[in-house]
Each structure stands twice: as C-alpha cells, then as structure tokens.
Write a protein that holds these residues in place. Sequence first.
Motif, short mmCIF file in Angstrom:
data_model
loop_
_atom_site.label_atom_id
_atom_site.label_comp_id
_atom_site.label_asym_id
_atom_site.label_seq_id
_atom_site.Cartn_x
_atom_site.Cartn_y
_atom_site.Cartn_z
N LEU A 97 0.85 -1.18 0.00
CA LEU A 97 0.00 0.00 0.00
C LEU A 97 0.89 1.24 0.00
CD1 LEU A 97 -2.99 0.86 0.12
CD2 LEU A 97 -2.70 1.08 2.60
N LEU A 98 0.73 2.09 -1.01
CA LEU A 98 1.53 3.30 -1.15
C LEU A 98 0.73 4.50 -0.67
CD1 LEU A 98 2.65 1.14 -3.25
CD2 LEU A 98 3.62 3.10 -4.43
N THR A 99 1.32 5.24 0.27
CA THR A 99 0.63 6.39 0.86
C THR A 99 1.56 7.59 0.94
OG1 THR A 99 1.26 5.73 3.10
CG2 THR A 99 -0.87 4.93 2.29
N GLN A 100 0.93 8.75 1.15
CA GLN A 100 1.67 9.97 1.46
C GLN A 100 1.13 10.53 2.75
OE1 GLN A 100 1.36 12.07 -2.47
NE2 GLN A 100 3.60 12.01 -2.32
N GLU A 101 1.97 11.25 3.47
CA GLU A 101 1.61 11.80 4.78
C GLU A 101 0.29 12.56 4.70
OE1 GLU A 101 2.94 12.63 8.84
OE2 GLU A 101 4.16 11.69 7.31
N GLY A 102 -0.65 12.19 5.57
CA GLY A 102 -1.91 12.90 5.68
C GLY A 102 -2.84 12.77 4.49
#
Length: 141
Positions: free
Chosen positions: A120-125
């Motif tokens: 799962l690829l995410t970015q802060e907030g």
Amino acid sequence: MPAPILSIEQLHEFLDREFPQIHVNGRVLAVTEVSDGRLVMRLDPSDRHLRPGNTVSGPSMVMLADVAAYAIILAHIGPVALAVTTNLNINFLRKPTLAPIFCECRLLKLGNRLAVVDALLTQEGAEPVAQATATYSIPPR
C-alpha cells in the motif's frame, strides 16, 4: 508470520551491494521499518520522478512497490539475490504529489517457492495513492 532475520542495515547493505543501480541518480529509497510480516520503504521523489501535471510517475511507484516487496521477502528468508518477481499488479488510486511516498508491505504468503506481498503506497496525511500485489519466485535453497 515469521520474524525477520535481516535488519534494516543488513537489507540496505545487500541492496547497495547487489543492486547499486537503484541509487544511480542518488539515494531515494530507504527501508524505515521491518517487523514480523511487515516492512515500510520510503521513496523521496525528485523532479526526475515527475510527469506532466506535477505528479509522481507510475513507473516510479511500480519501482517502489517492487523493491519494497523484494525487501520484505529477503528480510524474512535471508539474502537470496535470485528471488524474482513473477507477477506485479498495481492499482493507481490518486495523484501523488512531489512528497515522500511510503510503501507498507505485508506478507500474505511465504512458502518454499512462492511469496505473495500486498503493498500500500501512501503519502503523509493523504488517502492511499496506489495498491499493488506482487508474487515472487523463490529459488530452491
């Protein structure tokens, strides 16, 4: 899931030695966490990772998912350079910005010959930007 047998430092040493090409234009990938059946890798994208519209490119996200999947498998089986991707499917969910992208991997299956990883690829907030499933072939030991 089994406990990891390689530390973050050992993973970095292995990747630096066996795959120096991932750092050709500077160090942009780093493992930040490793635990039982879980690993997090960070991509610090630069301008070379961008596409028109100021978005991080799909190939950059695929690279992150693939290298992170490889790293979680190695963390749990040891330094097996010839483990190879046999399938990688990715769903691009949202437009990522020029900010760090984190890839959280979980081992779904770790067998003698095959490993399956969810990434799962995410970015802060922000909501997830992509989700991938990778299958790796593990050579006979």
